[in-house]
Design an enzyme around this catalytic site. Structure first.
Site, PDB file in Angstrom:
ATOM      1  CG  HIS A 163      50.210 -49.394  23.552  1.00 25.82           C
ATOM      2  ND1 HIS A 163      50.475 -48.095  23.254  1.00 25.82           N
ATOM      3  CD2 HIS A 163      48.850 -49.506  23.545  1.00 25.82           C
ATOM      4  CE1 HIS A 163      49.338 -47.430  23.080  1.00 25.82           C
ATOM      5  NE2 HIS A 163      48.334 -48.283  23.263  1.00 25.82           N
ATOM      6  CB  SER A 214      42.709 -56.724  15.671  1.00 18.17           C
ATOM      7  OG  SER A 214      42.900 -57.162  16.996  1.00 18.17           O
ATOM      8  CG  ASP A 264      53.464 -46.173  23.604  1.00 18.27           C
ATOM      9  OD1 ASP A 264      52.915 -45.306  22.898  1.00 18.27           O
ATOM     10  OD2 ASP A 264      52.978 -47.295  23.819  1.00 18.27           O
ATOM     11  CB  THR A 296      51.181 -48.830  19.122  1.00 15.87           C
ATOM     12  OG1 THR A 296      50.240 -48.257  20.042  1.00 15.87           O
ATOM     13  CG2 THR A 296      52.521 -48.970  19.812  1.00 15.87           C
ATOM     14  CD  GLU A 332      47.534 -59.391  15.307  1.00 15.89           C
ATOM     15  OE1 GLU A 332      46.458 -59.910  15.674  1.00 15.89           O
ATOM     16  OE2 GLU A 332      48.366 -58.900  16.109  1.00 15.89           O
ATOM     17  CB  ALA A 359      41.679 -45.193  21.040  1.00 15.42           C
ATOM     18  CG  ASP A 360      43.615 -46.824  16.934  1.00 17.74           C
ATOM     19  OD1 ASP A 360      43.028 -47.302  17.923  1.00 17.74           O
ATOM     20  OD2 ASP A 360      44.491 -47.450  16.302  1.00 17.74           O
ATOM     21  CD  GLN A 361      39.360 -49.826  19.442  1.00 16.61           C
ATOM     22  OE1 GLN A 361      38.171 -49.849  19.763  1.00 16.61           O
ATOM     23  NE2 GLN A 361      40.325 -50.173  20.286  1.00 16.61           N
ATOM     24  CD  GLN A 404      43.309 -61.208  16.984  1.00 13.68           C
ATOM     25  OE1 GLN A 404      42.497 -61.200  17.904  1.00 13.68           O
ATOM     26  NE2 GLN A 404      43.684 -60.108  16.373  1.00 13.68           N
ATOM     27  CG  HIS A 412      38.644 -54.097  19.126  1.00 14.66           C
ATOM     28  ND1 HIS A 412      39.412 -55.098  18.562  1.00 14.66           N
ATOM     29  CD2 HIS A 412      39.497 -53.401  19.909  1.00 14.66           C
ATOM     30  CE1 HIS A 412      40.653 -54.994  19.000  1.00 14.66           C
ATOM     31  NE2 HIS A 412      40.734 -53.978  19.818  1.00 14.66           N
TER      32      HIS A 412
END
Ligand code: UDP
Length: 486
Positions: free
Chosen positions: A23, A387, A127, A150, A390, A405-407, A367, A382
Site C-alpha cells: 500500500h 508484484s 486508502d 491498491t 512490476e 486477499a486479491d492474489q 525487486q 504470490h
C-alpha cells in the site's frame, strides 16, 4: 495540461495509506507523481513505517531539493517499536484495528494543524481499505475525498459484486468440495472464476489468519461510492472489461497504473526531476543479488518472492525448495526472516546446502531492478498486485502461488485472461513446482514470452504521452486543482 509549471499550486493533497509495504509503495508513487506536478502533497504515515522507510528505504532521496512540495507527517499506530506486531496478516489486522478506532481524531488534528507557507489541505486521498474513516472528517473540513484501492480492478469488482453473489446463492462457498464451482454472476467476468479464484476472504476460516471479515470487506468496498472520486493502480488495456463495469458505478474513476512505471516515465521526461534512486523499502535490501544476476546467462533465472506479508509452513517451504532444485534451473529466492512461521531454523541449513550449485537466497531484494535484469526469465510470485504489475512492466512471465486477499483473483487473470503464465494456487507439491518451472522456463517459454512482451508494450503505452493512464493523471490533477483552496 501544463506540466511542471514553476509555481506551486494552491491545491494540497493529504495521502494516507494502510501501513503495509504494498500500500505504501503504490501510494508513495502517486504522491511523487502529484508533487512532480507541483501540487503540495503531505504523505501521512505511521511513525513505525516512517522510521523503517528512513532506515531501509532512503526517504532522504525525496528531499526538498528533488520534491519541494512533498511533505511527510506521522501519526502513532498505538504500538511502540518493541511491541509492534509487524507486517504479517495478523500484524496488519492489529494495526488496521487500532487505526480504525483511533485514526479519526488523529486525522482531524493533522488537518487542523497549519504549516507556514503551505496551503490548507484541500483533498484527502485515503486508502479505500479504511472505509468510512475519512468520510466525516473530509465533510467537516469541507474538502474533497478520493478513495484509492491498491488492489486490482478485477478483485475490487469481485468484492463489489459480493451482495449480488449472495442473492444468486453463489455465495457462501460450501466447503472444500465446492472450490471448482464456476461463478456466473459477476458481470464482465462471467464463468471465469471458480470459487477458489474468489478473493481469499470468501473462504471459510482456517488456512490463513484473515485480517478482516467478509462483511467488513463488503462494507469498506461500498464506502468508496461516497467519495468524490476513485483511483485504481491499473491500466485500461489490462482490465478494460472489468473497468467498464466499475465505471458504471464510479463516474470519476481514474486508472493511473502501473504507477511505478508511470512515475519512472514522467521523471525521465522531466529535466527537473531526473530518475533518482529512492526505494520505499521496509526491509533491509541485500544488493548482492544484483552481482549474482550479472554472472548468470540471459533469461536463465527464475526469481522467487512471495512479497511482504506471506507466511508459510516449513513443509511448504521445503516443497518449493525441492521443486526449484529439482527443476535444475537457476533461482533467486527472497526469504524474509519472518517468512516461515516459527522460524527457519533447521530449514536454512538444508536450503543452503541445496542452493550452492544453482541458487541464491536473500532476505530482501530491489525487486523492480531484479525483474528488469536480463538474467531473469520467470517469476514465481504470490501474485500481490504490485508484484504482478512490476512483472507485467518488465515483460516477465509468472508462476502464481497466491496467499490471500486479491492474489487468488490476480493469479486467475494472469493464467486465463492475460496468458502470462501458470496458476499453482492451492497446491504446494515439489513435483508440481518442478513441472511448472520447466514449463515456464523451457516448454512454453516462447508462448509466454510473446504475451508478456505484448503486455509490457501496452503497459508502457498507457503511461506514455497520449496513453490512458497518462491522460487520466492529467485529468486527476485538473480535478484536484479545480477544488483547490487558496
Ligand atoms: N518487494 C521488494 N523486494 C522484495 C520483495 C518485494 O522490493 O524482496 C516489493 C515489491 O517490489 C512490491 C512490494 O514489495 O512493490 C510487494 O507488494 P505486493 O503488492 O506485490 O505484495 P504484498 O507485499 O503487499 O503482499
Amino acid at each position: 495540461m501544463e506540466e511542471n509549471s514553476a509555481s506551486a499550486s494552491t491545491a494540497h493533497v493529504l495521502i494516507f495509506p494502510l501501513p503495509a509495504q504494498g500500500h505504501v509503495n503504490s501510494m508513495l508513487k502517486l504522491a511523487q507523481l502529484l508533487a512532480l506536478h507541483n501540487l503540495h502533497v503531505t504523505f501521512l504515515n505511521t511513525e513505525y513505517i516512517h522510521n523503517r522507510l528512513t532506515r531501509f528505504g532512503n526517504i532522504q532521496a525525496l528531499s526538498a531539493a528533488s520534491y519541494p512540495t512533498l511533505h511527510f507527517k506521522t501519526i502513532s499506530d498505538s504500538y511502540t517499536e518493541n511491541q509492534h506486531p509487524g507486517f504479517g496478516s495478523s500484524g496488519i489486522k492489529d494495526v488496521f484495528t487500532s487505526l480504525s478506532l483511533y485514526g479519526k481524531p488523529l486525522l482531524r488534528e493533522v488537518l487542523a494543524s497549519q504549516s507556514a507557507g503551505i496551503p490548507k489541505v484541500s483533498c484527502i486521498i485515503v486508502d479505500g481499505v479504511f472505509g468510512s474513516l475519512a468520510t466525516d472528517v473530509a465533510a467537516e473540513f469541507g474538502i474533497q475525498l478520493i478513495h484509492f484501492r491498491t488492489i486490482s480492478a478485477c478483485c475490487y469488482w469481485a468484492y463489489f459484486c459480493a451482495p449480488r453473489l449472495f442473492e444468486t446463492n453463489e455465495l457462501p462457498i460450501r466447503g472444500d468440495d465446492d472450490m471448482d464451482r464456476i461463478i456466473k454472476n459477476i458481470p464482465g467476468m462471467e464463468n471465469l472464476l471458480r470459487c477458489r479464484d474468489l478473493p481469499s476472504f470468501y473462504r471459510e476460516g482456517k488456512e490463513i489468519d484473515k485480517p478482516l471479515s467478509l462483511d467488513s470487506i463488503i462494507s469498506m468496498t461500498l464506502q468508496s461510492l461516497e467519495a468524490d472520486a476513485f483511483i485504481l493502480n491499473t491500466f485500461d488495456d489490462l482490465e478494460g472489461s472489468v473497468l467498464s463495469q466499475i465505471r458504471l458505478h464510479f463516474p470519476k474513476l481514474f486508472t493511473l497504473g502501473p504507477l511505478h512505471h508511470h512515475l519512472n516515465t514522467r521523471k525521465t521526461t522531466s529535466s527537473e526531476h531526473p530518475s533518482n534512486s529512492f526505494k520505499s523499502s521496509l526491509y533491509e535490501v541485500d544488493r548482492s543479488c544484483m552481482t549474482w544476476l550479472d554472472s548468470q546467462a540471459k533469461g536463465s533465472v527464475i526469481y522467487v518472492s512471495f512479497g511482504s506479508t506471506t507466511s508459510m509452513k516449513k513443509e511448504q517451504m521445503m516443497e518449493i525448495w525441492h521443486g526449484l532444485v529439482n527443476s535444475n534451473k537457476r533461482f533467486l529466492w527472497v526469504v524474509r526472516p519472518d517468512t516461515v512461521a516459527g522460524g527457519i531454523e533447521g530449514v536454512a541449513v538444508e536450503v543452503e546446502e541445496g542452493t550452492k550449485e544453482r541458487g541464491l537466497i536473500v532476505g530482501w531484494v530491489p525487486q523492480e531492478e531484479v525483474l528488469a535484469h536480463e538474467a531473469v526469465g520467470g517469476f514465481l510470485t504470490h501474485s500481490g498486485w504490485n508484484s504482478t504489475l512490476e512483472s507485467v512492466v518488465a515483460g516477465v512471465p509468472m508462476i502464481c502461488w497466491p496467499y490471500f486477499a486479491d492474489q487468488q483473483v490476480n493469479s486467475r487473470f494472469v493464467s486465463e485472461v492475460w496468458k502470462l503464465g501458470l496458476d499453482m494456487k492451492d497446491v504446494c507439491d515439489r513435483n508440481v513446482v518442478e513441472k511448472m518451472v520447466n514449463e515456464l522456463m523451457d516448454g512454453r517459454r516462447e508462448e509466454f514470452q510473446r504475451s508478456a512482451k505484448k503486455m509490457a508494450l501496452l503497459a508502457n503505452k498507457s503511461v506514455s504521452q497520449g496513453g490512458s493512464s497518462h491522460s487520466n493523471l492529467d485529468d486527476l490533477i485538473g480535478f484536484i486543482k479545480s477544488r483547490g483552496r487558496g
